[in-house]
Design a protein around this motif. Structure first.
Motif, PDB file in Angstrom:
ATOM      1  N   LEU A 160     -86.040 120.140   3.308  1.00 27.96           N
ATOM      2  CA  LEU A 160     -86.960 120.942   3.643  1.00 27.96           C
ATOM      3  C   LEU A 160     -87.825 121.845   2.796  1.00 27.96           C
ATOM      4  CD1 LEU A 160     -85.922 123.446   5.445  1.00 27.96           C
ATOM      5  CD2 LEU A 160     -84.327 124.130   3.286  1.00 27.96           C
ATOM      6  N   ALA A 161     -88.711 122.763   3.446  1.00 26.68           N
ATOM      7  CA  ALA A 161     -90.236 122.727   2.118  1.00 26.68           C
ATOM      8  C   ALA A 161     -90.065 124.688   3.238  1.00 26.68           C
ATOM      9  CB  ALA A 161     -91.369 122.718   3.169  1.00 26.68           C
ATOM     10  N   VAL A 162     -90.046 125.203   1.934  1.00 29.39           N
ATOM     11  CA  VAL A 162     -89.834 126.762   1.998  1.00 29.39           C
ATOM     12  C   VAL A 162     -90.552 127.365   0.537  1.00 29.39           C
ATOM     13  CG1 VAL A 162     -87.227 126.286   1.467  1.00 29.39           C
ATOM     14  CG2 VAL A 162     -87.800 126.274  -0.358  1.00 29.39           C
ATOM     15  N   LYS A 163     -90.861 128.502   0.859  1.00 27.22           N
ATOM     16  CA  LYS A 163     -91.817 129.546   0.465  1.00 27.22           C
ATOM     17  C   LYS A 163     -90.576 129.984  -1.048  1.00 27.22           C
ATOM     18  CE  LYS A 163     -93.914 131.439   3.787  1.00 27.22           C
ATOM     19  NZ  LYS A 163     -95.030 133.201   3.641  1.00 27.22           N
ATOM     20  N   ASN A 164     -91.355 130.122  -2.020  1.00 32.91           N
ATOM     21  CA  ASN A 164     -90.824 130.879  -3.111  1.00 32.91           C
ATOM     22  C   ASN A 164     -89.274 131.660  -2.432  1.00 32.91           C
ATOM     23  OD1 ASN A 164     -90.780 128.935  -5.395  1.00 32.91           O
ATOM     24  ND2 ASN A 164     -92.847 130.100  -5.742  1.00 32.91           N
ATOM     25  N   ASP A 165     -90.213 132.839  -1.424  1.00 31.63           N
ATOM     26  CA  ASP A 165     -89.242 133.944  -0.503  1.00 31.63           C
ATOM     27  C   ASP A 165     -88.086 133.496   0.264  1.00 31.63           C
ATOM     28  OD1 ASP A 165     -90.628 133.330   1.257  1.00 31.63           O
ATOM     29  OD2 ASP A 165     -91.275 135.118   1.671  1.00 31.63           O
ATOM     30  N   ALA A 178     -97.273 114.835  11.395  1.00 33.84           N
ATOM     31  CA  ALA A 178     -98.355 115.433  11.067  1.00 33.84           C
ATOM     32  C   ALA A 178     -98.094 117.074  10.708  1.00 33.84           C
ATOM     33  CB  ALA A 178     -99.621 115.169  11.555  1.00 33.84           C
ATOM     34  N   LYS A 179     -97.754 117.499  11.134  1.00 31.63           N
ATOM     35  CA  LYS A 179     -97.250 118.985  11.286  1.00 31.63           C
ATOM     36  C   LYS A 179     -96.182 118.677  10.024  1.00 31.63           C
ATOM     37  CE  LYS A 179     -96.984 122.244  14.245  1.00 31.63           C
ATOM     38  NZ  LYS A 179     -96.726 122.807  16.323  1.00 31.63           N
ATOM     39  N   VAL A 180     -95.154 118.332  10.053  1.00 33.78           N
ATOM     40  CA  VAL A 180     -94.681 118.654   9.202  1.00 33.78           C
ATOM     41  C   VAL A 180     -95.263 117.730   7.822  1.00 33.78           C
ATOM     42  CG1 VAL A 180     -93.109 116.800   7.280  1.00 33.78           C
ATOM     43  CG2 VAL A 180     -92.066 117.915  10.491  1.00 33.78           C
ATOM     44  N   LYS A 181     -95.762 116.597   7.413  1.00 35.34           N
ATOM     45  CA  LYS A 181     -96.758 116.829   5.855  1.00 35.34           C
ATOM     46  C   LYS A 181     -97.838 118.037   5.858  1.00 35.34           C
ATOM     47  CE  LYS A 181     -99.632 113.544   3.774  1.00 35.34           C
ATOM     48  NZ  LYS A 181    -100.641 114.863   3.364  1.00 35.34           N
ATOM     49  N   GLU A 182     -98.402 118.848   7.028  1.00 32.47           N
ATOM     50  CA  GLU A 182     -99.455 119.927   6.332  1.00 32.47           C
ATOM     51  C   GLU A 182     -97.824 121.080   5.909  1.00 32.47           C
ATOM     52  OE1 GLU A 182    -101.001 121.471  10.023  1.00 32.47           O
ATOM     53  OE2 GLU A 182    -101.782 119.482  10.364  1.00 32.47           O
ATOM     54  N   ALA A 183     -97.237 121.547   5.926  1.00 33.28           N
ATOM     55  CA  ALA A 183     -95.831 122.333   6.162  1.00 33.28           C
ATOM     56  C   ALA A 183     -95.579 122.209   5.052  1.00 33.28           C
ATOM     57  CB  ALA A 183     -94.736 122.651   6.582  1.00 33.28           C
ATOM     58  N   PHE A 184     -95.155 120.968   4.289  1.00 31.90           N
ATOM     59  CA  PHE A 184     -94.692 120.539   3.051  1.00 31.90           C
ATOM     60  C   PHE A 184     -96.450 120.331   2.089  1.00 31.90           C
ATOM     61  CE2 PHE A 184     -90.327 118.442   3.390  1.00 31.90           C
ATOM     62  CZ  PHE A 184     -90.549 118.417   4.360  1.00 31.90           C
ATOM     63  N   ASP A 185     -97.221 120.532   2.295  1.00 29.72           N
ATOM     64  CA  ASP A 185     -98.267 120.393   1.473  1.00 29.72           C
ATOM     65  C   ASP A 185     -98.718 121.455   1.468  1.00 29.72           C
ATOM     66  OD1 ASP A 185     -98.376 117.592   1.708  1.00 29.72           O
ATOM     67  OD2 ASP A 185    -100.333 117.638   2.702  1.00 29.72           O
ATOM     68  N   SER A 186     -97.899 122.486   1.552  1.00 31.02           N
ATOM     69  CA  SER A 186     -98.181 124.036   1.603  1.00 31.02           C
ATOM     70  C   SER A 186     -96.816 124.836   1.473  1.00 31.02           C
ATOM     71  CB  SER A 186     -98.604 124.826   3.245  1.00 31.02           C
ATOM     72  OG  SER A 186     -97.963 124.936   3.637  1.00 31.02           O
ATOM     73  N   THR A 233     -88.372 131.639   2.977  1.00 29.83           N
ATOM     74  CA  THR A 233     -88.806 131.490   4.228  1.00 29.83           C
ATOM     75  C   THR A 233     -89.194 129.707   4.294  1.00 29.83           C
ATOM     76  OG1 THR A 233     -90.189 133.246   4.548  1.00 29.83           O
ATOM     77  CG2 THR A 233     -91.135 131.571   5.969  1.00 29.83           C
ATOM     78  N   PHE A 234     -88.500 129.323   5.324  1.00 28.47           N
ATOM     79  CA  PHE A 234     -88.719 127.871   5.976  1.00 28.47           C
ATOM     80  C   PHE A 234     -90.486 127.512   6.754  1.00 28.47           C
ATOM     81  CE2 PHE A 234     -83.648 127.949   6.511  1.00 28.47           C
ATOM     82  CZ  PHE A 234     -83.353 128.291   4.987  1.00 28.47           C
ATOM     83  N   LEU A 235     -90.324 126.512   5.995  1.00 32.28           N
ATOM     84  CA  LEU A 235     -91.695 125.580   6.313  1.00 32.28           C
ATOM     85  C   LEU A 235     -91.623 124.366   7.641  1.00 32.28           C
ATOM     86  CD1 LEU A 235     -93.752 126.317   3.551  1.00 32.28           C
ATOM     87  CD2 LEU A 235     -93.762 127.725   5.730  1.00 32.28           C
ATOM     88  N   GLY A 236     -90.791 123.445   6.917  1.00 28.70           N
ATOM     89  CA  GLY A 236     -90.664 122.615   7.718  1.00 28.70           C
ATOM     90  C   GLY A 236     -89.292 121.513   6.895  1.00 28.70           C
ATOM     91  N   PHE A 237     -89.374 120.641   8.168  1.00 25.08           N
ATOM     92  CA  PHE A 237     -88.064 119.761   7.841  1.00 25.08           C
ATOM     93  C   PHE A 237     -88.355 118.625   7.842  1.00 25.08           C
ATOM     94  CE2 PHE A 237     -83.896 118.646   9.914  1.00 25.08           C
ATOM     95  CZ  PHE A 237     -82.843 118.199   9.090  1.00 25.08           C
ATOM     96  N   LYS A 238     -87.392 117.845   6.790  1.00 26.64           N
ATOM     97  CA  LYS A 238     -87.386 116.148   7.354  1.00 26.64           C
ATOM     98  C   LYS A 238     -86.230 115.275   7.690  1.00 26.64           C
ATOM     99  CE  LYS A 238     -91.649 115.378   4.221  1.00 26.64           C
ATOM    100  NZ  LYS A 238     -91.864 113.983   3.451  1.00 26.64           N
ATOM    101  N   ASN A 239     -85.968 114.802   8.324  1.00 24.90           N
ATOM    102  CA  ASN A 239     -83.847 113.712   8.912  1.00 24.90           C
ATOM    103  C   ASN A 239     -85.440 112.521   8.693  1.00 24.90           C
ATOM    104  OD1 ASN A 239     -82.411 113.216   9.249  1.00 24.90           O
ATOM    105  ND2 ASN A 239     -82.207 114.468  11.316  1.00 24.90           N
ATOM    106  N   GLU A 240     -84.289 111.966   7.422  1.00 24.48           N
ATOM    107  CA  GLU A 240     -84.068 110.691   7.808  1.00 24.48           C
ATOM    108  C   GLU A 240     -82.886 109.739   7.712  1.00 24.48           C
ATOM    109  OE1 GLU A 240     -87.618 108.444   8.355  1.00 24.48           O
ATOM    110  OE2 GLU A 240     -89.681 110.366   7.344  1.00 24.48           O
ATOM    111  N   THR A 241     -83.252 109.599   8.705  1.00 22.17           N
ATOM    112  CA  THR A 241     -81.604 108.973   8.878  1.00 22.17           C
ATOM    113  C   THR A 241     -80.993 107.840   9.431  1.00 22.17           C
ATOM    114  OG1 THR A 241     -80.535 110.973   9.324  1.00 22.17           O
ATOM    115  CG2 THR A 241     -78.955 109.825  10.470  1.00 22.17           C
TER     116      THR A 241
END
Lengths: 261, 163, 791
Positions: free
Chosen positions: C302-307, C171-179, C309-317
């Motif tokens: 990997l969810a990033v800001k344009n500058d 859930a936290k990852v989803k939030e990060a990716f949404d932003s 900054t890393f916001l979130g990470f998903k790994n499906e293996t």
């Protein structure tokens, strides 16, 4: 390794007499012994021919280089006479296997085995070689019959290989990163009466790449090859390289060879 | 030590000079040199890593040249002089190549080392001061999984200054 | 006395190994020796309908032919999975039975069906050909990403799924990716590898019917573990009747951590026939039956800001663990993988989801780095791609996301005690002459070559031990380490360690530590390991743990020696214990000339009494002797880290890729012996570069291993590498008194992404490992076409 009877002889006639349908001649043994260990081959009799003196040695004249069947790769690589007459042949020998293989492996063994990725067969094709056996002479274009197959009959023993000295020549290969055999090896030789392009590694058997050869006969430059089309049909395809890649590399390595001539 | 089947084999007496000592033994025809050294003479310093002449752990010298002992028949070497890793030490002193490997950490697990050392010594017989590239090319037939080869190359260069 | 810690001491073990006096398992032969040869499955998947041993049993020289039925009748237990993993839904992992000799089904090419024991190896091998096995061949499940869609190999394991594990917060990852401003995605294959220790596995078991003891010589990184498994789980013999000796071992790289079927079968068979049974793998058997490594298929984002900054990470293996769950097969793609997949970065939200699948291939287990190379590859390829897509410098995007304060609570599990990632990366850029890259690239272009540069900044969790942590995560055992320091009466020392050296140089490094602690010269200290009858129980060598955990146990045992020595010295010097100080091998009375050497004290400990001039009274209540044991269990993992920069040069005509320049700057904390540490890095780099450019274990669709020899499996050779540039930074670990972090795996962890990032930098497209000439050539052709279109 399965058991066998080991014979060592210093006489060609005796060697051929000992041969049977279930025997093999042994020179360097660089392929024969591992094949037996892996169960890919087994023989009742192994006939060691290394002690037959006349099978070893190098003779160079203006027109030809004759190499005895049990002459080792290292001897060819280091031969001052061969380096002078056909430097590309010495260079080819220097690039076979590793130093320990070159210290034991022989030219006769290499061409008798006719591994589709071996180096020497391409030299035989490019340098219009004649293979002198215990019973006859065979030209290279007739000698290499197919994958691991030659025109040799049971008990027929290679005595020497005679190469024609070309005007210029070069061998270039792209080695298999694992085995270091050729994925593609191209031996280009310019003779007075035309060009040969011996290709190893690419197909099930060494062959003369006539399309490139005829282009080079007209103009001996790498740009002459640019428009030659090499079809991928009939090329080997395995985990190391596809047929398409090999077809392209035949051209690339032919160009490299011409540039380095 | 019985490595061979008794059935259907032929035995030959062969005589070799191994590490300066003459040895005469009866061996089965299909005995390769590595087996002869390890199992018949108990010279276990020569190792077998692949047994099909690719890895080079079994390299010894036969009549002064490096060969892969797993791919040479013992009977074929009848009359030869063979030197193994055990034969390099003289008067309790290691060979300069062995010393260099020790000094520069040219070995880790030690399994490929005997073949590596024997091969490297043969190189220096041919080239007194090989370049890095010449050393790396020469060692094509010796696989090491531990060292990444860097300290082996350094050791061979070091030994070249001492030999 | 100068400290030995930190100096380039030549290895104590080298002379024997250099002169042919090493003793490997294959070198050991007993009186009345017999030889074993295994009948192995030629099929990837089949039912065994019948095993006919009648002909083989009568063949020349045959002593016994034993089958799966025999081993089942004798109630010999199966091979075990040592780490229990729970799925996201709370259910337990599913594991098939793994008998040492199969009786019902075979599940990979090389699976063990029967063993032939004969007077000679030749006879055993010949008779093995006479064992007739009637198979019903079934369709094999081979590919990692197809396993869940294929038939079930085992009827009670649906979808071939061992577990479906989650670490992190979706859930936290989803939030990060949404932003996020941008999502960077990669699809990766972490290619399957064969460890290929140069010494093939081997076992020689010698049962003595009069004492009922088995002595098992074996190629093990971990003889104590082998003993406890073979006795407690396989039930071959009680622990006190089983002695396991791992003599000189020719490399392991993970593949020799745990016992295999062959050791169990040889031990059991030796008991049965009352003769020693020896088995030595040939190289083909090694390829077929050693546990393999890696084999992941990963989708990561990997969810990033344009500058940047890393916001979130998903790994499906999806992790292929082969036909059976080997001892560390389940932890490698979970706790050794998932937590490290967020890399050295501040990552506000992350999760790793791993589905482990069974296939009809050899079991997959730990291989140098075990999980951490896969993790590092995932994040580092993503980060580099993010830099490319955001138009940022690859160093800049990394530095932007580095933590700068330690301890650093990493996103998923670890609290990283120390580090300075900026310092490492800056040093690497300097040593690699990053500024000069553009010029070198132009020079390459002038020669018709394409040059690329790639970065990797990594951390890893090493010093694998903290029992409280690993057991809470499902490990079936604690992973502390032991040491026993034994002063001999004449003042020299034997140190017993529960870890095991098979190339790492413990005989030297551990002796350096003991020499410094005790003030005893290095040559008077012997390190003993590898024999369960000698030292205390221990956990062997893997996971870059030996120095950090085992070395610390030595320090602790030395502390106890010194504590006792102080009491004895005080008595000898007739002063109070509190007045005695220990320094450089001497017990000194403060502000006086009075002292006793540790040798004198040791001698006194062994001679409690008075004899002529020798006065050696032990303090009252003090036992004679001077020997102390310590079992060290650290509070945390250790966290080596580093920055590697690779430059490759590609020939676009052929696709051949060469590593042109390689710089590795590592932080291993305190370094005891730089000579050995550099060697460890070199070796790791060779394996990692091997993975990136050369090595690939390939099964065909029917489950036959195509790369089953050095003719087809590319082992890196000397001419595949340039000279590596190494350097170090140092932030000592706080979890052990030595300050060490571990160095054995770093090279293999950092180099695959560094090399692949360099290749992708050169050719501008994603490409999978290994970057073979043909793959690179194809990419170059595409690049040429798109360039000519653009023009």
């Amino acid at each position: 390794m399965k058991t066998f009877n080991y014979h060592s002889t210093n006489d060609v006639k005796e060697a051929t007499k000992l041969a049977s349908s279930n025997s093999a001649f042994l020179a360097g043994g660089m392929t024969t012994i591992p094949s037996m260990k892996l169960g890919l081959a087994s023989y009742k009799d192994i006939i060691d021919i290394k002690r037959i003196k006349k099978l070893s040695g190098i003779k160079v004249s203006g027109k030809s280089v004759i190499i005895g069947a049990t002459t080792k790769h290292v001897e060819v690589a280091n031969s001052k006479e061969i380096k002078k007459a056909i430097p590309s042949l010495a260079a080819l020998a220097e690039g076979i296997g590793d130093p320990q293989v070159r210290n034991r492996g022989t030219i006769g063994g290499s061409i008798a085995n006719n591994d589709p990725a071996a180096d020497y067969p391409s030299a035989c094709i490019a340098l219009n070689a004649t293979i002198h056996t215990s019973s006859r002479k065979i030209t290279a274009d007739k000698f290499f019959a197919g994958m691991f197959e030659t025109a040799l009959k049971k008990g027929e023993l290679i005595q020497s290989v005679e190469f024609q000295v070309p005007e210029k020549s070069c061998y270039q290969k792209y080695p298999n990163p694992a085995s270091r055999y050729a994925i593609v090896g191209v031996y280009v030789a310019k003779h007075k009466n035309g060009v040969n392009v011996g290709v190893t590694g690419a197909k099930s058997c060494v062959y003369n790449e006539k399309n490139i050869a005829s282009a080079l006969s007209k103009s001996f430059s790498s740009s002459a090859i640019d428009n030659v089309k090499i079809p991928s049909s009939g090329m080997n395809s395995d985990i190391h390289a596809s047929a398409e890649y090999r077809a392209n590399m035949v051209k690339i390595f032919a160009k490299k060879a011409v540039d380095a001539c | 030590m019985k490595v061979f089947s008794e059935e259907g084999k032929t035995m030959k007496k062969i005589t070799l000079e191994v590490n300066g000592k003459k040895v005469s033994k009866e061996v089965a025809d299909h005995t390769v040199l590595s087996v002869f050294l390890r199992e018949v003479l108990n010279l276990t310093g020569t190792h077998v890593g692949c047994d099909t002449s690719q890895c080079g752990a079994c390299v010894v010298h036969a009549d002064g040249k490096s060969i892969k002992s797993c791919t040479a028949l013992a009977a074929d070497l009848d009359g030869s002089k063979v030197t193994t890793i055990e034969g390099l030490v003289s008067n309790g002193k290691m060979h300069p190549m062995q010393e260099a490997f020790k000094k520069l950490h040219g070995l880790q697990c030690g399994f490929c080392t005997p073949g590596m050392v024997m091969s490297a010594i043969d190189l220096l017989k041919h080239k007194k001061n090989p370049s890095d590239k010449e050393i790396r090319d020469w060692l094509e037939g010796n696989i090491c999984r531990c060292t990444g080869y860097q300290n082996i190359v350094a050791a061979v260069k070091e030994a070249a200054t001492k030999m | 006395m100068a400290s030995l810690v930190g100096s380039r001491v030549e290895r104590k073990e080298d002379k024997k190994l250099l002169t042919g006096r090493g003793k490997y398992t294959a070198d050991v032969t007993f009186a009345h020796q017999t030889y074993a040869y295994f009948v192995r499955s030629p099929h990837a998947r089949a039912q065994i309908k019948n095993v006919d041993i009648s002909k083989a049993s009568k063949a020349s020289g045959v002593v016994a032919v034993l089958t799966g039925k025999d081993i089942a009748n004798d109630k010999i237990g199966g091979l075990i999975a040592g780490w229990r993993i729970k799925s996201e839904d709370g259910s337990d992992m599913k594991v098939p039975a793994h008998p040492p000799l199969a009786s019902e089904s075979v599940n990979y090419v090389g699976d063990h069906v029967a063993v032939v024991i004969a007077e000679s190896l030749d006879e055993a091998r010949n008779a093995a050909e006479l064992v007739k096995v009637d198979y019903k061949v079934l369709k094999a499940v081979v590919k990692t990403d197809e396993a869940m869609k294929s038939d079930s190999i085992y009827k009670d394991i649906p979808k071939n799924l061992c577990f479906d594990w989650l670490l992190g917060d979706r859930a936290k990852v989803k939030e990060a990716f949404d932003s996020a401003d941008k999502i960077i995605k990669v699809d990766l294959i972490n290619n399957r590898l064969v460890p290929n220790a140069m010494e093939p596995r081997a076992a020689n078991a010698d049962y003595n019917p009069s004492t009922e003891e088995i002595t098992l010589y074996t190629t093990s990184q971990n003889p104590h573990l082998a003993r406890i498994i073979i006795s407690a789980f396989n039930a071959v013999a009680p622990e006190n009747k089983l002695r396991v000796i791992a003599p000189d071992v020719g490399g392991g790289f993970g593949s020799k951590i745990y016992p295999y079927a062959e050791e169990v079968v040889c031990s059991w068979a030796s008991k049965k026939i009352e003769r020693p049974v020896k088995w030595v793998a040939d190289r083909t058997e090694s390829f077929l039956s050693d546990c393999h490594g890696r084999d992941h298929v990963t989708h990561a984002e990997l969810a990033v800001k344009n500058d940047g900054t890393f916001l979130g990470f998903k790994n499906e293996t999806i992790a292929n663990i082969g036909a059976y769950a080997s001892v560390f097969a389940t932890v490698t793609p979970t706790y050794l993988f998932g937590p490290c997949a967020t890399g050295v970065y501040k990552m506000p939200a992350a999760y790793s989801n791993v589905k482990a699948v069974f296939t009809n291939t050899a079991p997959v287990d730990a291989y140098r780095g075990a999980g951490r190379p896969e993790a590092t590859y995932t994040i580092e390829v993503l980060v580099e791609k993010a830099a490319r897509e955001l138009g940022m410098d690859p160093a800049e995007i990394r530095m932007k996301n580095f933590p700068t304060e330690f301890p650093f609570q990493q996103t998923l599990v670890h609290s990283v005690d120390s580090g300075d990632y900026n310092a490492g990366l800056k040093k690497a850029m300097e040593v690699a002459d990053y500024k000069g890259f553009e010029k070198r690239k132009k020079d390459s272009e002038a020669n018709g070559k394409i040059r690329g540069i790639g970065f990797c900044t990594y951390f890893e969790a090493c010093g694998i031990a903290p029992s409280a942590v690993v057991m809470s995560l499902g490990c079936g055992i604690g992973l502390w380490e032991s040491a026993e320091v034994r002063f001999n009466p004449t003042g020299n020392v034997t140190v017993f360690t529960g870890s095991h050296s098979h190339g790492q140089g413990h005989d030297t490094t551990f002796a350096q530590i003991a020499a410094d602690q005790l003030g005893v010269p290095l040559e008077n200290i012997e390190i003993s390991h590898g024999d369960t009858d000698k030292g205390p129980f221990g956990y062997g060598t893997y996971g870059s743990r030996s120095l950090t955990v085992g070395g610390t146990a030595i320090v602790k045992a030395c502390d106890k020696i010194i504590a006792k020595g102080k009491k004895v010295a005080a008595k000898m010097l007739e002063v109070n214990e509190s007045d005695v100080e220990f320094k450089d091998g001497e017990f000194i009375v403060a502000k006086s000339n009075q002292k006793k050497t540790i040798g004198e004290v040791a001698f006194a400990c062994y001679l409690p009494g008075t004899y002529g001039e020798v006065k050696s009274p032990l303090p009252e209540g003090e036992e004679p002797g001077l020997k102390e044991t310590s079992f060290f269990d650290p509070g945390n993992f250790s966290f080596p880290a580093g920055s590697h920069i690779c430059e490759v040069e590609i020939d676009p005509d052929t696709g051949t890729t060469e590593v042109a320049k390689y710089t590795a700057i590592d932080d291993f904390g305190t370094i005891i012996n730089p000579l050995i540490v550099e060697g460890q890095v070199h070796g790791g780099l060779a394996q990692g570069i091997g993975q990136a450019l050369y090595e690939n274990c390939h099964y065909d669709d029917s489950g036959q291993l195509v790369t089953a020899s050095y003719m087809d499996y590319t082992m890196p050779r000397a001419d595949n590498f340039p000279e590596f540039n190494l350097g170090f930074t140092c932030t000592p670990a706080t979890s052990n008194p030595l300050g060490t972090k571990g160095c054995g795996e770093a090279g293999a962890i950092a180099s695959p992404p560094a090399v692949m990032n360099a290749v992708m930098n050169a050719i501008g497209t994603d490409i999978s490992m290994p970057a073979t000439a043909e793959k690179v050539w194809n990419a170059c052709q595409k690049m040429k076409k798109s360039n000519s279109k653009a023009a």
